[in-house]
Structures are given as structure tokens and as C-alpha cells.
Design a protein around this motif. Structure first.
Motif, short mmCIF file in Angstrom:
data_model
loop_
_atom_site.label_atom_id
_atom_site.label_comp_id
_atom_site.label_asym_id
_atom_site.label_seq_id
_atom_site.Cartn_x
_atom_site.Cartn_y
_atom_site.Cartn_z
N THR A 208 0.82 -1.21 0.00
CA THR A 208 0.00 0.00 0.00
C THR A 208 0.86 1.26 0.00
O THR A 208 1.84 1.35 0.74
N LEU A 209 0.48 2.21 -0.84
CA LEU A 209 1.08 3.54 -0.82
C LEU A 209 -0.02 4.55 -0.58
O LEU A 209 -0.92 4.73 -1.40
N LEU A 210 0.03 5.21 0.57
CA LEU A 210 -0.92 6.27 0.92
C LEU A 210 -0.31 7.60 0.49
O LEU A 210 0.80 7.94 0.91
N ILE A 211 -1.02 8.36 -0.33
CA ILE A 211 -0.52 9.67 -0.77
C ILE A 211 -1.52 10.73 -0.34
O ILE A 211 -2.72 10.62 -0.63
N LEU A 217 -2.48 21.97 4.20
CA LEU A 217 -3.25 22.40 3.05
C LEU A 217 -4.36 21.41 2.68
O LEU A 217 -5.24 21.74 1.88
N GLU A 218 -4.33 20.23 3.25
CA GLU A 218 -5.28 19.18 2.93
C GLU A 218 -6.67 19.48 3.49
O GLU A 218 -6.86 20.39 4.29
N MET A 219 -7.64 18.67 3.05
CA MET A 219 -8.98 18.73 3.63
C MET A 219 -8.91 18.34 5.11
O MET A 219 -7.94 17.72 5.56
N GLY A 250 -2.25 20.83 -1.89
CA GLY A 250 -3.46 20.59 -1.12
C GLY A 250 -4.13 19.29 -1.54
O GLY A 250 -3.48 18.35 -1.98
N HIS A 251 -5.46 19.29 -1.42
CA HIS A 251 -6.21 18.07 -1.69
C HIS A 251 -6.11 17.62 -3.16
O HIS A 251 -6.04 16.42 -3.44
N PRO A 256 1.21 15.86 -9.43
CA PRO A 256 2.55 15.48 -8.98
C PRO A 256 2.61 14.10 -8.32
O PRO A 256 3.70 13.57 -8.09
N ALA A 257 1.44 13.52 -8.01
CA ALA A 257 1.42 12.22 -7.34
C ALA A 257 1.46 11.05 -8.32
O ALA A 257 1.87 9.94 -7.95
#
Length: 270
Positions: A208-211, A217-219, A250-251, A256-257
Motif C-alpha cells: 500500500t502507498l498512501l498519498i 493544506l489538505e482537507m 493541497g487536496h 505530482p502524485a
């Protein structure tokens, strides 16, 4: 002169080779529920469809199942441009949305779509042993829920651990806010129940990769709940898990991911 002619042949051969390699086809609006099933509603028939983008001259390629975002209330199936022409089979999935149905129905649809891919993707040159499940926001939540809760794919006689990898982009790991809203629970009140990926923390989950975006800046709480999921998975004994914070984003950090997703697939593909 002979040297130049040899170089010319090499260049022409290379161009022809890559031209063949980059020959892709798309098939759209494939129903992932049996169309002859009498119990399907008109909305289900219209919404529960997927698109497939695949290389026609290369077999057994890795597969990326992509679930769109939109809070389980909006959005539509998509095949991200950043994932095209990379040698993968890309599956963009549509699913039913609240308030037309209860938000949890989206998880049922996501699971059905994954099961369909396992059974059918070889027809599109995809490798059923190299299926990666991903998506952004609500799509990341659906990716996690449909695989972490093993009982869901088990109902289709599929072992969830056969998924090659999970790569949610900024997905909820607690119960989704739209499911909470349907119960009258505010967004500031986190819940962990059977509709939370955190409820199913286990050692034997797929890599698993959580990004997530930047924690500032996120929700609301999105970075922190993913960080907690990461920690609990590590405590449970899952070693093939990472959490990447996209600092400065941010969200909406998908662009870039995507390279991180591609690197992950190259590492864990069969």
C-alpha cells in the motif's frame, strides 16, 4: 557510408518498434454488472460502467483500476491522461452516487467493478496477477474499502490479497463524510465503523502507498487519518506500506502524485 546506413536502419527499426509499442485502444461504457440481470435499476444500468484503455500489441501488462473523486455525490469515470501510454491497462470506473442511492452503495459498485476486472481483463491484454487499485479522494476511499474489507471481494470468490497494490490518493481512512452526513453526523466528528478502512487494519493486506497533500493544506484531517492508518498497519505487522505527504500541495495533488503511483507499480508488478 556503411556506418551511416547501419545507423539509419537502427533508427528506423527503433521508431517502428516504439510505434507498435505505443498503439493503444479504448473501449467505453462496458457494464460491470450482468446486463441480463432483471434486478438492475435504470440508474444502475446507466452508471455502473467502465472504460478501458489498453496497449494492443503487448500482453500481460499491469492493470490500474482508477476510481474518480467527488465526495460520493459527484464526478464521473475517467482515465487520467498522466497514466496513458505508459504500457499499462487503465480502467476508469463509474459508480452510483448519493443522494440517488445511499453512499455506501458506491462501495458495492467499486467491489463489483474490481471483480469484473479480475475475470475479464485478460481480454484487454491485462495481467490479472498484477492489478493495482487506485483513485483520488472518494475514489481513494473506495479503493481502500473494497480491498481492506476482504468479505467484499470474497462474495465474488476473489481473495482481496490477490490485488497487487493499493494506492489511494487522499482517501478517507475513517468512515466517509457523506455516509456520516446521511446519519446526521457532522464532518468534524470522526467515526470508525464497518464503513472505515481503519476498521479492517491487517498484516496481510496488499502492498500500500498512501498519498496525501500537505497536512496544512489538505482537507479536514485527511493527512492525519492517513498517518494513523499507516501507523496502525505497521503495528499490525504490514511492512509493505508507505505514506507520502505531498508538501506544498493541497487536496488536488494528483498531477505530482502520478509519478509516485507509476514508481510503485514498477516496484510491485509481477
Amino acid at each position: 557510408m556503411r556506418v551511416y546506413f547501419t545507423l539509419f536502419l537502427i533508427i528506423i527499426t527503433s521508431i517502428n518498434f516504439f510505434a507498435q509499442e505505443l498503439n493503444y485502444k479504448i473501449e467505453e461504457n462496458i457494464s460491470y454488472y450482468p446486463t441480463n440481470e432483471s434486478g438492475l435499476t435504470a440508474y444502475q444500468r446507466a452508471q455502473c460502467r467502465l472504460d478501458i484503455y489498453w496497449p494492443t500489441r503487448k500482453k500481460d501488462v499491469p492493470v490500474i483500476i482508477w476510481f474518480h473523486g467527488g465526495g460520493l455525490t459527484g464526478g464521473s469515470k475517467e482515465i487520467p491522461q498522466a497514466l496513458k501510454d505508459k504500457g499499462y491497462c487503465i480502467v476508469g470506473v463509474g459508480y452510483r452516487l448519493s443522494p440517488q442511492v445511499k453512499a455506501a452503495t458506491s462501495i458495492d459498485d467499486a467491489t463489483a467493478a474490481i471483480a469484473w476486472v479480475f475475470e475479464n481483463i485478460a481480454r484487454y491484454n491485462g495481467n490479472s496477477k498484477s492489478i493495482f487499485v487506485s483513485g483520488h479522494s472518494a475514489g481513494g476511499y473506495l479503493a481502500l474499502m473494497s480491498v481492506m474489507d476482504k468479505s467484499r471481494l470474497k462474495s465474488y470468490e476473489i481473495d482481496a490479497n490477490k490485488v497487487a497494490g493499493l494506492i489511494p490518493f487522499s482517501g478517507h481512512t475513517i468512515t466517509h463524510f457523506t455516509i456520516r452526513a446521511e446519519r446526521g453526523i457532522p464532518g468534524e466528528q470522526p467515526i470508525i465503523d464497518e464503513f472505515a478502512p481503519l476498521y479492517y487494519v491487517r498484516k496481510d493486506a496488499p502492498p500500500t502507498l498512501l498519498i496525501t497533500g500537505d497536512r496544512e493544506l489538505e482537507m479536514l484531517g485527511r493527512y492525519e487519518e492517513n498517518a494513523y492508518f499507516y501507523r496502525m498497519m505497521k503495528v499490525a505487522g504490514q511492512e509493505k506500506i508507505k505514506h507520502y505527504e505531498m508538501q506544498g500541495y493541497g487536496h488536488n495533488m494528483t498531477s505530482p502524485a502520478f509519478p509516485l503511483l507509476i514508481d510503485f507499480i514498477e516496484k510491485f508488478k509481477e
